[in-house]
Design a protein around this motif. Sequence first.
Motif, PDB file in Angstrom:
ATOM      1  N   SER A 194       0.811  -1.220   0.000  1.00  0.00           N
ATOM      2  CA  SER A 194       0.000   0.000   0.000  1.00  0.00           C
ATOM      3  C   SER A 194       0.846   1.272   0.000  1.00  0.00           C
ATOM      4  CB  SER A 194      -0.908   0.022   1.240  1.00  0.00           C
ATOM      5  OG  SER A 194      -1.536   1.291   1.346  1.00  0.00           O
ATOM      6  N   GLY A 195       0.419   2.243  -0.815  1.00  0.00           N
ATOM      7  CA  GLY A 195       1.073   3.554  -0.832  1.00  0.00           C
ATOM      8  C   GLY A 195       0.846   4.337   0.445  1.00  0.00           C
ATOM      9  N   THR A 196      -0.136   3.905   1.221  1.00  0.00           N
ATOM     10  CA  THR A 196      -0.368   4.546   2.510  1.00  0.00           C
ATOM     11  C   THR A 196      -0.077   3.558   3.649  1.00  0.00           C
ATOM     12  OG1 THR A 196      -2.730   4.034   2.271  1.00  0.00           O
ATOM     13  CG2 THR A 196      -2.031   6.226   1.645  1.00  0.00           C
ATOM     14  N   ALA A 197       0.959   2.751   3.447  1.00  0.00           N
ATOM     15  CA  ALA A 197       1.368   1.781   4.473  1.00  0.00           C
ATOM     16  C   ALA A 197       1.564   2.507   5.799  1.00  0.00           C
ATOM     17  CB  ALA A 197       2.651   1.072   4.040  1.00  0.00           C
ATOM     18  N   LEU A 230       6.274   0.641   8.249  1.00  0.00           N
ATOM     19  CA  LEU A 230       7.481   1.373   7.849  1.00  0.00           C
ATOM     20  C   LEU A 230       8.599   1.167   8.869  1.00  0.00           C
ATOM     21  CD1 LEU A 230       5.829   4.725   6.615  1.00  0.00           C
ATOM     22  CD2 LEU A 230       6.372   2.663   5.303  1.00  0.00           C
ATOM     23  N   ALA A 253      -2.161   6.447   8.877  1.00  0.00           N
ATOM     24  CA  ALA A 253      -2.479   7.852   8.603  1.00  0.00           C
ATOM     25  C   ALA A 253      -2.288   8.678   9.872  1.00  0.00           C
ATOM     26  CB  ALA A 253      -3.899   8.015   8.044  1.00  0.00           C
ATOM     27  N   THR A 254      -1.221   8.385  10.566  1.00  0.00           N
ATOM     28  CA  THR A 254      -0.934   9.049  11.837  1.00  0.00           C
ATOM     29  C   THR A 254       0.386   9.816  11.811  1.00  0.00           C
ATOM     30  OG1 THR A 254      -0.132   6.876  12.518  1.00  0.00           O
ATOM     31  CG2 THR A 254      -2.296   7.527  13.323  1.00  0.00           C
ATOM     32  N   GLY A 255       1.056   9.827  10.669  1.00  0.00           N
ATOM     33  CA  GLY A 255       2.219  10.695  10.476  1.00  0.00           C
ATOM     34  C   GLY A 255       3.352  10.479  11.458  1.00  0.00           C
ATOM     35  N   ARG A 256       4.033  11.586  11.761  1.00  0.00           N
ATOM     36  CA  ARG A 256       5.187  11.549  12.659  1.00  0.00           C
ATOM     37  C   ARG A 256       4.826  10.998  14.044  1.00  0.00           C
ATOM     38  NH1 ARG A 256       9.928  10.404  12.953  1.00  0.00           N
ATOM     39  NH2 ARG A 256      10.063  11.345  10.868  1.00  0.00           N
ATOM     40  N   PRO A 257       3.732  11.441  14.686  1.00  0.00           N
ATOM     41  CA  PRO A 257       3.391  10.844  15.985  1.00  0.00           C
ATOM     42  C   PRO A 257       3.209   9.329  15.887  1.00  0.00           C
ATOM     43  CG  PRO A 257       2.012  12.769  15.550  1.00  0.00           C
ATOM     44  CD  PRO A 257       2.778  12.502  14.303  1.00  0.00           C
ATOM     45  N   ILE A 296      -8.283   3.147  11.089  1.00  0.00           N
ATOM     46  CA  ILE A 296      -7.270   4.006  10.475  1.00  0.00           C
ATOM     47  C   ILE A 296      -7.552   5.462  10.844  1.00  0.00           C
ATOM     48  CG2 ILE A 296      -6.341   4.804   8.251  1.00  0.00           C
ATOM     49  CD1 ILE A 296      -7.195   2.134   7.050  1.00  0.00           C
ATOM     50  N   GLY A 297      -6.498   6.251  11.048  1.00  0.00           N
ATOM     51  CA  GLY A 297      -6.667   7.698  11.162  1.00  0.00           C
ATOM     52  C   GLY A 297      -6.940   8.195  12.563  1.00  0.00           C
ATOM     53  N   VAL A 298      -6.692   7.371  13.545  1.00  0.00           N
ATOM     54  CA  VAL A 298      -6.835   7.794  14.935  1.00  0.00           C
ATOM     55  C   VAL A 298      -5.479   7.587  15.607  1.00  0.00           C
ATOM     56  CG1 VAL A 298      -8.013   7.358  17.138  1.00  0.00           C
ATOM     57  CG2 VAL A 298      -9.259   7.115  14.970  1.00  0.00           C
ATOM     58  N   GLN A 299      -4.981   8.614  16.296  1.00  0.00           N
ATOM     59  CA  GLN A 299      -3.669   8.474  16.937  1.00  0.00           C
ATOM     60  C   GLN A 299      -3.717   7.331  17.959  1.00  0.00           C
ATOM     61  OE1 GLN A 299      -0.936   9.802  15.970  1.00  0.00           O
ATOM     62  NE2 GLN A 299      -1.700  11.444  14.630  1.00  0.00           N
ATOM     63  N   THR A 304      -3.503  -1.136   4.883  1.00  0.00           N
ATOM     64  CA  THR A 304      -2.306  -0.331   5.139  1.00  0.00           C
ATOM     65  C   THR A 304      -1.322  -1.057   6.049  1.00  0.00           C
ATOM     66  OG1 THR A 304      -3.592   0.631   6.949  1.00  0.00           O
ATOM     67  CG2 THR A 304      -3.496   1.859   4.893  1.00  0.00           C
ATOM     68  N   TRP A 333     -12.968   8.178   7.261  1.00  0.00           N
ATOM     69  CA  TRP A 333     -12.052   8.594   6.189  1.00  0.00           C
ATOM     70  C   TRP A 333     -10.821   7.695   6.108  1.00  0.00           C
ATOM     71  CZ3 TRP A 333      -7.202   9.978   7.620  1.00  0.00           C
ATOM     72  CH2 TRP A 333      -7.019  10.301   8.973  1.00  0.00           C
ATOM     73  N   GLY A 378      -4.077   4.160  -0.973  1.00  0.00           N
ATOM     74  CA  GLY A 378      -2.898   3.298  -0.887  1.00  0.00           C
ATOM     75  C   GLY A 378      -2.962   2.120  -1.844  1.00  0.00           C
ATOM     76  N   LEU A 406      -2.185   3.380  -5.399  1.00  0.00           N
ATOM     77  CA  LEU A 406      -0.819   3.829  -5.661  1.00  0.00           C
ATOM     78  C   LEU A 406       0.181   2.974  -4.881  1.00  0.00           C
ATOM     79  CD1 LEU A 406      -1.523   7.668  -5.364  1.00  0.00           C
ATOM     80  CD2 LEU A 406      -1.603   6.253  -7.411  1.00  0.00           C
ATOM     81  N   THR A 453       4.387   3.503  -2.870  1.00  0.00           N
ATOM     82  CA  THR A 453       4.708   4.936  -2.799  1.00  0.00           C
ATOM     83  C   THR A 453       4.786   5.425  -1.360  1.00  0.00           C
ATOM     84  OG1 THR A 453       2.363   5.519  -2.906  1.00  0.00           O
ATOM     85  CG2 THR A 453       3.542   5.425  -4.992  1.00  0.00           C
ATOM     86  N   ALA A 454       4.635   4.527  -0.381  1.00  0.00           N
ATOM     87  CA  ALA A 454       4.610   4.951   1.026  1.00  0.00           C
ATOM     88  C   ALA A 454       5.972   5.479   1.471  1.00  0.00           C
ATOM     89  CB  ALA A 454       4.208   3.774   1.918  1.00  0.00           C
ATOM     90  N   GLY A 467      -0.846  13.000   4.788  1.00  0.00           N
ATOM     91  CA  GLY A 467      -0.820  11.603   5.231  1.00  0.00           C
ATOM     92  C   GLY A 467      -1.103  11.396   6.696  1.00  0.00           C
ATOM     93  N   SER A 468      -1.381  12.470   7.424  1.00  0.00           N
ATOM     94  CA  SER A 468      -1.556  12.331   8.869  1.00  0.00           C
ATOM     95  C   SER A 468      -2.874  12.945   9.321  1.00  0.00           C
ATOM     96  CB  SER A 468      -0.381  13.011   9.581  1.00  0.00           C
ATOM     97  OG  SER A 468      -0.483  12.822  10.972  1.00  0.00           O
TER      98      SER A 468
END
Lengths: 419, 419
Positions: free
Chosen positions: A70-73, A78, A102-106, A137-140, A247, B335, B343, B346, B349-350, B367-368
């Motif tokens: 997934s591109g949004t792994a 990661l 989908a939680t980015g740097r945190p 997905i999408g919750v810290q 993801t 979302w 993902g 694409l 691409t992650a 992405g976050s």
Amino acid sequence: MSEARPFFSSRWVDVPDSVGWLPGHGLPQGFRAAGVAAGIKKESHPPRLDVGLMVSDEEATTSAARFTRSGTAAPPVLVTRDRARLDALRVVAVNSGNANAATGRPGMDEAARMQGAGAMMGRTAEDRVAVCSTGVIGVQLDGAKVVRGLLAAGKALRPDGDGDFQQAIMTTDLFEKRATLEVDLPGGTVRLSAQAKGAGMIQPSFATMLCFVQTDAVVAAETADLLLGVCVKRSFDRISVDGQLSTNDTAILQCSGASGVVVEPESESELIFGQALDALLRQLALDIARDGEGARRVGRVVVRGGHGPNVERTARAVANSPLVKTALYGGDPNWGRIVQAVGLALPDTAPLAVDVTIEGVQVCVAGSAVGHDADALAARVAGDEVEYAIGLPGDGFETEVFFSDLGYDYIKINAEYTT
Amino acid sequence: MSEARPFFSSRWVDVPDSVGWLPGHGLPQGFRAAGVAAGIKKESHPPRLDVGLMVSDEEATTSAARFTRSGTAAPPVLVTRDRARLDALRVVAVNSGNANAATGRPGMDEAARMQGAGAMMGRTAEDRVAVCSTGVIGVQLDGAKVVRGLLAAGKALRPDGDGDFQQAIMTTDLFEKRATLEVDLPGGTVRLSAQAKGAGMIQPSFATMLCFVQTDAVVAAETADLLLGVCVKRSFDRISVDGQLSTNDTAILQCSGASGVVVEPESESELIFGQALDALLRQLALDIARDGEGARRVGRVVVRGGHGPNVERTARAVANSPLVKTALYGGDPNWGRIVQAVGLALPDTAPLAVDVTIEGVQVCVAGSAVGHDADALAARVAGDEVEYAIGLPGDGFETEVFFSDLGYDYIKINAEYTT
């Protein structure tokens, strides 16, 4: 799935004579596992397990891993992929209830904290720890809860902790997907166990769910990587519940070596061990398709033809077609929808000489309906497993995809499973 | 859809000031239509209409057409595409209840018989007749019934026969999709009418359902072809009910010229007429998505980014995702499933810097997850139309896809709609 149902239940899995199923026998030598309730999943009584820990006590443990494309792994993917020694993983730390995606740097920081806590409890280095998350997905992610859970799990590790570990990795799964096998190799008997989860968001481009496999055989990391790669391609890579791609999908094979029985490269041992791993992963993949967030039946589409990419595209299009899936659910031999899906897969090729056979009954030859016994066909598509064979022009390529049906329960589970 | 609901009901359709809706006004000058019950659909009381005939009485009639790209396109599509003058179609002969698809040589013969019967009733040459079928795939069409139906329809032709014609082309549609408009051009007022059907098996690679459009404007065949092509690309080509592609989809524009008002190429007339056709087809496309075999809500995904194919791939993946569709059905602002679909579209691409905005509420940046008012968002996704905006890295490309949700009724309709 009660224990009464034998693990190897599908006609589409070849079980070698050298393989025996050992229900309730726990993990292979060298492994301990646990699952605890850490409050990541929504509150319930009794609380549901949501943090799992799998540890190999052997320093010489080897491993192999596969991940979602997934591109949004997600951050745990990661972190594991980029910061762990994938050929020497001793610890797997998992949480369910939150995918940390989908939680980015945190999210990266929380995945790293999980890795640190896993290392502490497994008494090893951080780069020997894989981390996995599954859920919304999408919750810290509340990393403090996960760390507390891992500390508790570390104290609860047991050789027969695979049942709790299984519970801790499940989300919408309706039944457990695990087994312990013994495998007779020329040099002695080894054990092989696995715990998998997955019910929706399944179309591997590769691995596509969580699956953790353990063995006490002595296997070189290169051999483990080769075998896992081949077996994932024949199992998790060939199933589709809903054509989606998670993801977070991860498959990990750990080899503790504690039995002392060696699987040599290019030996009879490797062949037999590979056959056992293949049967194990194919049955687990089929169990995921059968779970399929409410699925009633599992289909298998086999496509043959002279053009490899067209064969693959056709198999995916049929397996992912909501029209084919609803017909499978309805026990309806509506093969016109198969022809429709083939047409979608291969645009601008009309008229196309496609053959369709369902459970051995030929219904379409060279693109045209042929007479058949409709009652006999209707009876055959009412079973638990339905096989569709599709012939495209030419020869030389063949592929298969397993897929679940699409019924009311899929809607119920997914329209009401909320952020 | 009662007559009380205005035809132009979506905020996603721009209706030019020059366009007026004329409910119940029948066909433009020069056209007559009919629909009859010929016994192709399953028996019911009263019998359902299943054979339709649309005739332009003007010898100078021009036309344009678009067809499915399916590799298993049906005999009526092949016969019309290969044996009719697509720039001068005077007659459209349609049946519902049987798609005459996957029927091979006998199917080609029956389609040709339909063309012959249509020519007889329209008093014109066979190559000026389009034939269309919709319904079950893989069952031989009873051409004798269709021919008898066309003979009866020929005697029933009326200037206000569009309502019966509409009924005769419907299958699983839950409501009619038709309108009559008047369009003020610099040279005078013309009429524009259309009848569409379609509810499932909808993802145009092009045209993707049946849609018949009539006007009494004088339009050169080249102009008709240009306008139909552009407008189909912005309407039927941008909707997805279930990501499937019918074997029979056809869109036809017929221009009788009976009003005497000319639409000159590259004139203001062409611009205004094109805007009217665009609004008409976009609203019909949205009505098909809204029907969507039991759909409750319609979504629109708008994707922007720096790479055209990725923008298109992403929009299709979101629109076709059963997870996104079930969330839309559930009124759930989930979302994370959108991120999952991106993902999937694409791979490899992650980490991907994707932005997601739902009904103007930003939920994901680079992405976050970002903080937002969850209650306000929940209220906004409970409406009839929900808009999702997705930003990919870069600039310069933008596309949209309209899609229906996935709910219980889709399962009900498709698990029980049998061969």
